[in-house]
Write a protein that holds these residues in place. Sequence first.
Motif, PDB file in Angstrom:
ATOM      1  N   VAL A  31       0.166  -1.438  -7.908  1.00 38.53           N
ATOM      2  CA  VAL A  31      -0.147  -0.926  -9.248  1.00 38.53           C
ATOM      3  C   VAL A  31      -1.485  -0.188  -9.235  1.00 38.53           C
ATOM      4  O   VAL A  31      -1.604   0.911  -9.793  1.00 38.53           O
ATOM      5  CB  VAL A  31      -0.178  -2.078 -10.274  1.00 38.53           C
ATOM      6  CG1 VAL A  31      -0.655  -1.568 -11.627  1.00 38.53           C
ATOM      7  CG2 VAL A  31       1.203  -2.717 -10.388  1.00 38.53           C
ATOM      8  N   ARG A  32      -2.465  -0.792  -8.600  1.00 37.70           N
ATOM      9  CA  ARG A  32      -3.790  -0.173  -8.550  1.00 37.70           C
ATOM     10  C   ARG A  32      -3.749   1.184  -7.859  1.00 37.70           C
ATOM     11  O   ARG A  32      -4.305   2.162  -8.356  1.00 37.70           O
ATOM     12  CB  ARG A  32      -4.751  -1.122  -7.829  1.00 37.70           C
ATOM     13  CG  ARG A  32      -6.213  -0.656  -7.847  1.00 37.70           C
ATOM     14  CD  ARG A  32      -7.141  -1.775  -7.450  1.00 37.70           C
ATOM     15  NE  ARG A  32      -6.941  -2.233  -6.074  1.00 37.70           N
ATOM     16  CZ  ARG A  32      -6.417  -3.404  -5.733  1.00 37.70           C
ATOM     17  NH1 ARG A  32      -6.019  -4.253  -6.676  1.00 37.70           N
ATOM     18  NH2 ARG A  32      -6.274  -3.744  -4.471  1.00 37.70           N
ATOM     19  N   GLU A  33      -3.093   1.224  -6.709  1.00 30.70           N
ATOM     20  CA  GLU A  33      -3.006   2.485  -5.957  1.00 30.70           C
ATOM     21  C   GLU A  33      -2.157   3.510  -6.709  1.00 30.70           C
ATOM     22  O   GLU A  33      -2.490   4.694  -6.755  1.00 30.70           O
ATOM     23  CB  GLU A  33      -2.410   2.225  -4.570  1.00 30.70           C
ATOM     24  CG  GLU A  33      -3.306   1.449  -3.637  1.00 30.70           C
ATOM     25  CD  GLU A  33      -4.548   2.218  -3.221  1.00 30.70           C
ATOM     26  OE1 GLU A  33      -4.436   3.453  -3.024  1.00 30.70           O
ATOM     27  OE2 GLU A  33      -5.622   1.599  -3.143  1.00 30.70           O
ATOM     28  N   SER A  60      -1.654   3.853  -9.840  1.00 31.16           N
ATOM     29  CA  SER A  60      -2.170   4.256 -11.154  1.00 31.16           C
ATOM     30  C   SER A  60      -3.437   5.102 -11.076  1.00 31.16           C
ATOM     31  O   SER A  60      -3.982   5.480 -12.127  1.00 31.16           O
ATOM     32  CB  SER A  60      -2.467   3.006 -11.980  1.00 31.16           C
ATOM     33  OG  SER A  60      -1.309   2.212 -12.135  1.00 31.16           O
ATOM     34  N   LYS A  61      -3.894   5.432  -9.892  1.00 31.90           N
ATOM     35  CA  LYS A  61      -5.205   6.079  -9.760  1.00 31.90           C
ATOM     36  C   LYS A  61      -5.325   7.374 -10.521  1.00 31.90           C
ATOM     37  O   LYS A  61      -6.404   7.732 -11.003  1.00 31.90           O
ATOM     38  CB  LYS A  61      -5.523   6.314  -8.279  1.00 31.90           C
ATOM     39  CG  LYS A  61      -6.036   5.053  -7.583  1.00 31.90           C
ATOM     40  CD  LYS A  61      -6.519   5.337  -6.180  1.00 31.90           C
ATOM     41  CE  LYS A  61      -7.134   4.079  -5.562  1.00 31.90           C
ATOM     42  NZ  LYS A  61      -7.577   4.307  -4.154  1.00 31.90           N
ATOM     43  N   LYS A 120       0.835  -1.205   0.000  1.00 34.89           N
ATOM     44  CA  LYS A 120       0.000   0.000   0.000  1.00 34.89           C
ATOM     45  C   LYS A 120       0.872   1.259   0.000  1.00 34.89           C
ATOM     46  O   LYS A 120       0.585   2.241  -0.699  1.00 34.89           O
ATOM     47  CB  LYS A 120      -0.913  -0.009   1.223  1.00 34.89           C
ATOM     48  CG  LYS A 120      -1.965   1.079   1.243  1.00 34.89           C
ATOM     49  CD  LYS A 120      -3.214   0.675   0.519  1.00 34.89           C
ATOM     50  CE  LYS A 120      -4.344   1.666   0.787  1.00 34.89           C
ATOM     51  NZ  LYS A 120      -5.564   1.322   0.042  1.00 34.89           N
ATOM     52  N   GLY A 157       2.239   1.924  -3.442  1.00 37.67           N
ATOM     53  CA  GLY A 157       1.203   2.514  -4.283  1.00 37.67           C
ATOM     54  C   GLY A 157       0.947   3.970  -3.951  1.00 37.67           C
ATOM     55  O   GLY A 157       0.772   4.811  -4.843  1.00 37.67           O
ATOM     56  N   PRO A 186      -0.204  -6.254  -7.368  1.00 35.85           N
ATOM     57  CA  PRO A 186      -1.414  -5.642  -7.938  1.00 35.85           C
ATOM     58  C   PRO A 186      -1.937  -4.469  -7.109  1.00 35.85           C
ATOM     59  O   PRO A 186      -2.397  -3.471  -7.680  1.00 35.85           O
ATOM     60  CB  PRO A 186      -2.406  -6.810  -7.964  1.00 35.85           C
ATOM     61  CG  PRO A 186      -1.547  -8.028  -8.094  1.00 35.85           C
ATOM     62  CD  PRO A 186      -0.313  -7.728  -7.292  1.00 35.85           C
ATOM     63  N   LEU A 187      -1.863  -4.577  -5.779  1.00 42.55           N
ATOM     64  CA  LEU A 187      -2.321  -3.482  -4.922  1.00 42.55           C
ATOM     65  C   LEU A 187      -1.491  -2.231  -5.178  1.00 42.55           C
ATOM     66  O   LEU A 187      -2.045  -1.120  -5.290  1.00 42.55           O
ATOM     67  CB  LEU A 187      -2.224  -3.887  -3.444  1.00 42.55           C
ATOM     68  CG  LEU A 187      -2.516  -2.794  -2.415  1.00 42.55           C
ATOM     69  CD1 LEU A 187      -3.932  -2.250  -2.588  1.00 42.55           C
ATOM     70  CD2 LEU A 187      -2.311  -3.329  -0.997  1.00 42.55           C
ATOM     71  N   ARG A 202       1.459   7.055  -6.418  1.00 44.59           N
ATOM     72  CA  ARG A 202       0.293   7.898  -6.715  1.00 44.59           C
ATOM     73  C   ARG A 202       0.590   9.371  -6.434  1.00 44.59           C
ATOM     74  O   ARG A 202       0.264  10.248  -7.232  1.00 44.59           O
ATOM     75  CB  ARG A 202      -0.905   7.436  -5.882  1.00 44.59           C
ATOM     76  CG  ARG A 202      -2.180   8.220  -6.181  1.00 44.59           C
ATOM     77  CD  ARG A 202      -3.369   7.634  -5.449  1.00 44.59           C
ATOM     78  NE  ARG A 202      -3.374   7.932  -4.036  1.00 44.59           N
ATOM     79  CZ  ARG A 202      -3.253   7.031  -3.063  1.00 44.59           C
ATOM     80  NH1 ARG A 202      -3.094   5.747  -3.356  1.00 44.59           N
ATOM     81  NH2 ARG A 202      -3.289   7.389  -1.801  1.00 44.59           N
TER      82      ARG A 202
END
Length: 222
Positions: free
Chosen positions: A214-216, A218-219, A183, A186, A211-212, A190
Amino acid sequence: MKDLAETLEDMLRARGNKAHAEQMSRYMKGHFQFFGIKTPERREIEKEFFQKYGILKEPFNEEFVLALWEKPQREFQMAAIDYIEKYLKKLGKEDIYLMEKLITSKSWWDSVDTLAQKPVGTIVFKHRELIPELVERWAVSENMWLRRTAIIFQLKYKSETDEALLYRYITLNAGSKEFFIQKGIGWALREYSKTCPECVKAFIQRHSLAPLSVREGSKYLT
């Protein structure tokens, strides 16, 4: 300082709310006890305390911080951090070792994240020699919270971010299974993407991240 810490304790205890305390403890996964005082009210109590006893007119006092940190209710650690924030511009290089002690005791995201961004970020920005002297060790420490701190201490640096350092600390920790590390990676990406979106986009594309993360990270990217 023990007397002042106990005086603040009396003020906080008098405003405690048992129902709120139970809710707050559950939210923090049962890691801490609470008086049940929410942040706005706690800060009003702190303001009254600071004004009445004139503590903010005195030099920064590590003993007072540690006296609060020893106490069981979480409001004390938050009050200690609020006190530290009043002295951000006056903190010196030597104060980084107090921050390390606080980060590694009674550790959870609420205390660590504020300490990392504000006092640690402020001190290291002024004393970049602390990076090789100390932060390098944090980045590979067995202590997860020190690693998270190394990853996120530049959150407020914007264009002053040492991009290579940020990416290196992320890469060193990219294989971690720890939620708070993934986290934190990410979050750092971000935040930096607000300054250099193409840089972050390219970094994410070139590296294997959780994945967490990348998701955070890339927001804000298109």
